[in-house]
Design a protein around this motif. Structure first.
Motif, mmCIF file in Angstrom:
data_model
loop_
_atom_site.group_PDB
_atom_site.id
_atom_site.type_symbol
_atom_site.label_atom_id
_atom_site.label_comp_id
_atom_site.label_asym_id
_atom_site.label_seq_id
_atom_site.Cartn_x
_atom_site.Cartn_y
_atom_site.Cartn_z
ATOM 1 N N UNK A 6 0.813 -1.230 0.000
ATOM 2 C CA UNK A 6 0.000 0.000 0.000
ATOM 3 C C UNK A 6 0.833 1.262 0.000
ATOM 4 N N UNK A 7 2.140 1.141 0.252
ATOM 5 C CA UNK A 7 2.978 2.341 0.355
ATOM 6 C C UNK A 7 3.124 3.089 -0.951
ATOM 7 N N UNK A 8 3.384 2.436 -2.086
ATOM 8 C CA UNK A 8 3.535 3.192 -3.333
ATOM 9 C C UNK A 8 2.297 3.990 -3.684
ATOM 10 N N UNK A 9 1.104 3.404 -3.437
ATOM 11 C CA UNK A 9 -0.131 4.130 -3.762
ATOM 12 C C UNK A 9 -0.272 5.359 -2.898
ATOM 13 N N UNK A 10 0.065 5.215 -1.605
ATOM 14 C CA UNK A 10 -0.045 6.366 -0.699
ATOM 15 C C UNK A 10 0.951 7.451 -1.058
ATOM 16 N N UNK A 11 2.143 7.013 -1.509
ATOM 17 C CA UNK A 11 3.181 7.985 -1.846
ATOM 18 C C UNK A 11 2.795 8.825 -3.046
ATOM 19 N N UNK A 12 2.005 8.220 -3.965
ATOM 20 C CA UNK A 12 1.630 8.948 -5.180
ATOM 21 C C UNK A 12 0.254 9.593 -5.082
ATOM 22 N N UNK A 13 -0.398 9.473 -3.920
ATOM 23 C CA UNK A 13 -1.731 10.046 -3.761
ATOM 24 C C UNK A 13 -1.666 11.570 -3.787
ATOM 25 N N UNK A 14 -2.542 12.184 -4.561
ATOM 26 C CA UNK A 14 -2.574 13.640 -4.647
ATOM 27 C C UNK A 14 -3.176 14.207 -3.367
ATOM 28 N N UNK A 15 -2.500 15.116 -2.682
ATOM 29 C CA UNK A 15 -3.031 15.670 -1.444
ATOM 30 C C UNK A 15 -4.325 16.442 -1.684
ATOM 31 N N UNK A 16 -5.198 16.381 -0.675
ATOM 32 C CA UNK A 16 -6.488 17.053 -0.792
ATOM 33 C C UNK A 16 -6.538 18.286 0.101
ATOM 34 N N UNK A 17 -7.457 19.174 -0.228
ATOM 35 C CA UNK A 17 -7.615 20.392 0.551
ATOM 36 C C UNK A 17 -8.300 20.082 1.870
ATOM 37 N N UNK A 18 -7.699 20.521 2.971
ATOM 38 C CA UNK A 18 -8.311 20.363 4.280
ATOM 39 C C UNK A 18 -9.391 21.410 4.470
ATOM 40 N N UNK A 19 -10.149 21.294 5.575
ATOM 41 C CA UNK A 19 -11.276 22.187 5.800
ATOM 42 C C UNK A 19 -10.893 23.651 5.833
ATOM 43 N N UNK A 20 -9.861 24.002 6.614
ATOM 44 C CA UNK A 20 -9.450 25.405 6.713
ATOM 45 C C UNK A 20 -8.928 25.927 5.398
ATOM 46 N N UNK A 21 -8.151 25.102 4.683
ATOM 47 C CA UNK A 21 -7.602 25.543 3.409
ATOM 48 C C UNK A 21 -8.702 25.810 2.385
ATOM 49 N N UNK A 22 -9.803 25.069 2.479
ATOM 50 C CA UNK A 22 -10.925 25.314 1.575
ATOM 51 C C UNK A 22 -11.505 26.708 1.803
ATOM 52 N N UNK A 23 -11.606 27.094 3.068
ATOM 53 C CA UNK A 23 -12.140 28.429 3.387
ATOM 54 C C UNK A 23 -11.163 29.503 2.920
ATOM 55 N N UNK A 24 -9.861 29.294 3.178
ATOM 56 C CA UNK A 24 -8.847 30.238 2.706
ATOM 57 C C UNK A 24 -8.922 30.404 1.202
ATOM 58 N N UNK A 25 -9.009 29.269 0.495
ATOM 59 C CA UNK A 25 -9.080 29.318 -0.964
ATOM 60 C C UNK A 25 -10.330 30.054 -1.428
ATOM 61 N N UNK A 26 -11.473 29.775 -0.793
ATOM 62 C CA UNK A 26 -12.723 30.421 -1.191
ATOM 63 C C UNK A 26 -12.649 31.938 -1.011
ATOM 64 N N UNK A 27 -12.098 32.378 0.126
ATOM 65 C CA UNK A 27 -11.990 33.818 0.402
ATOM 66 C C UNK A 27 -11.106 34.509 -0.632
ATOM 67 N N UNK A 28 -9.951 33.910 -0.912
ATOM 68 C CA UNK A 28 -9.018 34.513 -1.863
ATOM 69 C C UNK A 28 -9.568 34.493 -3.278
ATOM 70 N N UNK A 29 -10.280 33.423 -3.648
ATOM 71 C CA UNK A 29 -10.838 33.346 -5.001
ATOM 72 C C UNK A 29 -11.962 34.353 -5.202
ATOM 73 N N UNK A 30 -12.781 34.544 -4.185
ATOM 74 C CA UNK A 30 -13.845 35.556 -4.292
ATOM 75 C C UNK A 30 -13.243 36.940 -4.507
ATOM 76 N N UNK A 31 -12.179 37.247 -3.756
ATOM 77 C CA UNK A 31 -11.529 38.546 -3.905
ATOM 78 C C UNK A 31 -10.912 38.706 -5.290
ATOM 79 N N UNK A 32 -10.231 37.667 -5.789
ATOM 80 C CA UNK A 32 -9.604 37.750 -7.112
ATOM 81 C C UNK A 32 -10.655 37.867 -8.210
#
Length: 390
Positions: A6-32
């Motif tokens: 299972x290690x190779x699959x985990x190593x190549x897994x694309x990281x996902x946005x956590x809850x706080x980062x989603x809010x940060x992204x939403x705020x910055x995207x609305x402003x842009x």
């Protein structure tokens, strides 16, 4: 049971946005998105503004020019200031200024107040755009997450450029041109209410001194170039003021480069300008207006040049990188219109018939396409060569 499979699959897994980062992204995207809308929202409303406030035909151009001059001329300066005193502080302060300037513009009783409001909007955009992008790039590590964030940002910026023109026309027809200003106020207030709690400050540990000679020369140089390009688009390439602005701007930009080579703590370190990802990323940002009407193509170019122009630089220089990229984009949009208009006019041969105009526009679009392809090919060749020698 062994878990090594299972290690190779985990190593190549694309990281996902956590809850706080989603809010940060939403705020910055609305402003842009709001900042992108502002670039074009008043274009359709200009005749109504002129009639309502008593602008002369010669002075009406300053509604757009005052904004463009400040938005392009001060972007690099404010981008670097954000690196020095904190991007969050610059971002929040500029959004507050944008909201106040938009309210003042919507309530303007005459031309003078409106022009002052447009200058303030331009300055706010010059500060908020690189600060917001720097907060975006420093909130997400270089790699898939940052590319995903910049991809979403590019999509919204592309949509914002188009939505601004449509929204400006709809608001002017249904309500008043004043609502093209008022629409910014609730968005700015909403971002200012949420952003302080979710966005972390980003600044270097040690604060270097501000390079005032560099800041003055680059700001005045960019103002000269943008003014000259805008003037040339409105009065022709032979206009004395246009030529004076372009010449003065070019000289000051050369002075800026010479100052940066000798400055102990330069506004823009020459080594950054020599970095190929930064240099070619900004070249792509200057071909950008060629895809301004290209829908998906415009979005892809925005994402591609922004990712390239911010790659390989440490977090404490991301404000500089995004400032350079934003400046290239805004100058490119400013100079794209007069250049392509000149191409279309020359191809039409000065004839005002439908056939001649169609031929002129088709020729301008073809030149656009060639310039884009040339820039992409050159960037691809030199960036690939850079990777080969790395």
């Amino acid at each position: 049971m062994s878990t090594t499979n299972s290690l190779p699959a985990a190593a190549h897994e694309v990281p996902r946005l956590a809850g706080r980062l989603k809010v940060v992204l939403a705020v910055l995207l609305v402003a842009q998105f709001m900042l992108a809308v502002d670039f074009s929202i008043l274009n359709v409303a200009l005749p109504a503004i002129g009639d309502d406030l008593g602008f002369s035909l010669a002075d009406l151009q300053w509604v757009a020019t005052a904004f463009a001059l400040c938005a392009a001329g001060f972007t690099l300066f404010f981008g670097r200031i954000g690196d020095l005193i904190g991007r969050k502080r610059i971002f929040l302060g500029s959004l507050a200024l944008l909201g106040a300037a938009s309210l003042a513009g919507g309530l303007a009783p005459g031309p003078e107040v409106l022009i002052v409001a447009r200058v303030a909007q331009g300055l706010a955009t010059a500060a908020a755009t690189p600060a917001g992008l720097a907060l975006l790039t420093t909130s997400f590590p270089e790699g898939p997450l940052r590319e995903k964030a910049l991809g979403l940002n590019g999509a919204l910026m592309s949509a914002g450029f188009t939505a601004g023109a449509v929204l400006g026309g709809v608001l002017t027809d249904l309500l008043s041109w004043r609502w093209a200003f008022f629409v910014n106020v609730p968005v700015a207030v909403a971002v200012l209410l949420v952003a302080p709690a979710v966005i972390a400050e980003s600044r270097p540990a040690a604060r270097p001194t501000i390079d005032l000679p560099g800041a003055l020369s680059v700001t005045l140089g960019l103002l000269g170039v943008v003014y000259g390009l805008t003037r040339a688009g409105e009065h022709g390439r032979a206009d004395p003021l246009a030529l004076t602005g372009l010449l003065a701007g070019a000289v000051l930009l050369v002075v800026f480069y010479l100052v940066e080579r000798r400055a102990a703590q330069p506004l823009v370190p020459v080594r950054v300008l020599r970095k190929r990802t930064v240099a070619w990323g900004n070249v792509l940002g200057l071909l950008l207006p060629a895809t301004f009407l290209g829908g998906v193509g415009n979005m892809l170019v925005i994402v591609g040049f922004m990712v390239t122009a911010t790659t390989g630089l440490p977090d404490h220089e991301q404000g500089l990188a995004t400032g350079l990229a934003s400046m290239s984009q805004q100058v490119g949009i400013t100079m794209g219109t007069p250049i392509m208009s000149a191409v279309a006019t020359a191809a039409a041969g000065g004839v005002a018939s439908a056939g001649a105009i169609l031929h002129g526009v088709t020729t301008a679009i073809s030149v656009n396409a060639v310039l884009v392809l040339l820039g992409v090919l050159l960037a691809a060749v030199f960036l690939r060569r850079d990777r080969a020698y790395a």
